[in-house]
Design an enzyme around this catalytic site. Sequence first.
Site, PDB file in Angstrom:
ATOM      1  N   MET A  34       3.654   5.232 -10.347  1.00 34.37           N
ATOM      2  CA  MET A  34       2.418   5.550 -11.067  1.00 34.37           C
ATOM      3  C   MET A  34       2.371   7.039 -11.410  1.00 34.37           C
ATOM      4  SD  MET A  34      -0.471   2.995  -9.634  1.00 34.37           S
ATOM      5  CE  MET A  34      -0.995   4.007  -8.258  1.00 34.37           C
ATOM      6  N   HIS A  71       9.092  10.136  -4.578  1.00 28.99           N
ATOM      7  CA  HIS A  71       9.579   9.513  -5.814  1.00 28.99           C
ATOM      8  C   HIS A  71      11.013   9.989  -6.118  1.00 28.99           C
ATOM      9  CE1 HIS A  71       5.090   9.624  -6.690  1.00 28.99           C
ATOM     10  NE2 HIS A  71       5.361   8.356  -6.919  1.00 28.99           N
ATOM     11  N   GLN A 103      -4.181  -3.005 -10.348  1.00 27.73           N
ATOM     12  CA  GLN A 103      -4.098  -2.885  -8.897  1.00 27.73           C
ATOM     13  C   GLN A 103      -5.193  -1.986  -8.319  1.00 27.73           C
ATOM     14  OE1 GLN A 103       0.060  -1.336  -9.184  1.00 27.73           O
ATOM     15  NE2 GLN A 103      -0.554   0.008  -7.512  1.00 27.73           N
ATOM     16  N   GLY A 152       9.244   2.460  -1.786  1.00 24.43           N
ATOM     17  CA  GLY A 152       9.159   3.312  -0.605  1.00 24.43           C
ATOM     18  C   GLY A 152       8.544   2.568   0.568  1.00 24.43           C
ATOM     19  N   VAL A 168       9.099   9.878   3.025  1.00 28.40           N
ATOM     20  CA  VAL A 168       9.315  11.322   2.972  1.00 28.40           C
ATOM     21  C   VAL A 168       8.015  11.997   3.421  1.00 28.40           C
ATOM     22  CG1 VAL A 168       9.896  13.283   1.494  1.00 28.40           C
ATOM     23  CG2 VAL A 168      10.966  11.038   1.087  1.00 28.40           C
ATOM     24  N   SER A 179       0.751  10.858  -3.912  1.00 26.81           N
ATOM     25  CA  SER A 179       0.118  11.484  -5.085  1.00 26.81           C
ATOM     26  C   SER A 179      -1.339  11.788  -4.796  1.00 26.81           C
ATOM     27  CB  SER A 179       0.220  10.549  -6.290  1.00 26.81           C
ATOM     28  OG  SER A 179       1.576  10.204  -6.516  1.00 26.81           O
ATOM     29  N   ARG A 180      -1.945  11.045  -3.873  1.00 21.92           N
ATOM     30  CA  ARG A 180      -3.370  11.230  -3.569  1.00 21.92           C
ATOM     31  C   ARG A 180      -3.625  12.424  -2.657  1.00 21.92           C
ATOM     32  NH1 ARG A 180      -3.316   5.220  -3.961  1.00 21.92           N
ATOM     33  NH2 ARG A 180      -4.825   4.701  -5.581  1.00 21.92           N
TER      34      ARG A 180
HETATM   35  P1  AMP Z   1       3.407   5.363  -6.473  1.00 17.99           P
HETATM   36  O1  AMP Z   1       3.713   6.215  -7.668  1.00 17.99           O
HETATM   37  O2  AMP Z   1       2.487   6.017  -5.485  1.00 17.99           O
HETATM   38  O3  AMP Z   1       3.016   3.949  -6.832  1.00 17.99           O
HETATM   39  O4  AMP Z   1       4.777   5.232  -5.678  1.00 17.99           O
HETATM   40  C1  AMP Z   1       5.952   4.789  -6.301  1.00 17.99           C
HETATM   41  C2  AMP Z   1       6.946   4.436  -5.240  1.00 17.99           C
HETATM   42  O5  AMP Z   1       7.210   5.580  -4.437  1.00 17.99           O
HETATM   43  C3  AMP Z   1       6.429   3.331  -4.308  1.00 17.99           C
HETATM   44  O6  AMP Z   1       7.469   2.406  -4.054  1.00 17.99           O
HETATM   45  C4  AMP Z   1       6.048   4.110  -3.083  1.00 17.99           C
HETATM   46  O7  AMP Z   1       6.142   3.344  -1.883  1.00 17.99           O
HETATM   47  C5  AMP Z   1       7.060   5.221  -3.080  1.00 17.99           C
HETATM   48  N1  AMP Z   1       6.560   6.348  -2.296  1.00 17.99           N
HETATM   49  C6  AMP Z   1       5.331   6.910  -2.371  1.00 17.99           C
HETATM   50  N2  AMP Z   1       5.202   7.887  -1.443  1.00 17.99           N
HETATM   51  C7  AMP Z   1       6.364   7.919  -0.754  1.00 17.99           C
HETATM   52  C8  AMP Z   1       6.851   8.703   0.344  1.00 17.99           C
HETATM   53  N3  AMP Z   1       6.120   9.640   0.922  1.00 17.99           N
HETATM   54  N4  AMP Z   1       8.105   8.467   0.785  1.00 17.99           N
HETATM   55  C9  AMP Z   1       8.866   7.505   0.199  1.00 17.99           C
HETATM   56  N5  AMP Z   1       8.473   6.739  -0.824  1.00 17.99           N
HETATM   57  C10 AMP Z   1       7.241   6.938  -1.301  1.00 17.99           C
END
Ligand code: AMP
Length: 278
Positions: free
Chosen positions: A28, A35, A59, A145, A174, A184-185
Amino acid sequence: MRIVRTVAALREAVGTDPAVPVGLVPTMGAFHAGHLALFRAARAENDVVVASLFVNPAQFRPGEDLARYPRDEARDEALADEAGVDVLFVPSVDEMYPPGFQTWVEVEELSRGLEGAARPGHFRGVATVCLKLFSIVRPRRAYFGQKDAQQAAVVKRLVRDLDLGVEIRVGPIVREEDGLALSSRNVYLDPAERKAAASLSDALRDAARAYAAGERDPVRLRAVLVARLRAEPLADLEYAELVDAATFEKPGTLAVIAARIGKTRLIDNHDLSIPLPG
Ligand code: AMP
């Protein structure tokens, strides 16, 4: 790196040769090191790396942070390019959900508890957008992730149940220096909240220590999680449970937590049979 905004342009950019392995990283946006680690993992294993950048309205629930979700496409483009992404897919809401859209997929049991209970409809939106992305991109592998552990379990089940033939890879969480899982939040947090947010990973670390010291009673392990979160005045605990990582049923060694720090809802998890450094 090519930036494409339509399904037709994506198909043209990626090609349709099944002999060419394609890796997909759904996101997102508002990229951070979590990411980028997934982009690099995809880069290492595939000939073509596609990242999708789509803040999926399906979602989010009414009243959640859809409107204020952080967006910075120019920054994301530069970071994705640097991390080796070949094609960045940035569809509009209309491209993904054209007028008349009415087909949804639901992974029933796995979507019921925890995040699914706190955010009804969330996993229906996740499963549907992932299925759409898989049929648009036709990846050999897709990267998620562990940060969103229940999401990873839902997507794995979706792929099995519908014979989608996509290998699901799950990358480790991470974290910041103090243990806070990157998200991101996290930009929503003010300095005091940012400090308090470490209480989630502190709680997971305490419980992993108790597990390492021989504690196996899920009730007592859960009490360790809860005690640490309750000790943080800015944290408002939503749930803390020990579940099986594949089924999300109790009991198990995967500790999952959701808590509000001020107005910001954060989640984290850790397999207690593995120490959490820090
Ligand atoms: P998002 O953009 O938040 O929907 O995340 C995209 C992908 O990055 C999802 O599969 C998340 O689980 C993964 N992700 C988000 N934060 C982390 C993190 N801290 N470590 C590893 N993967 C992450």
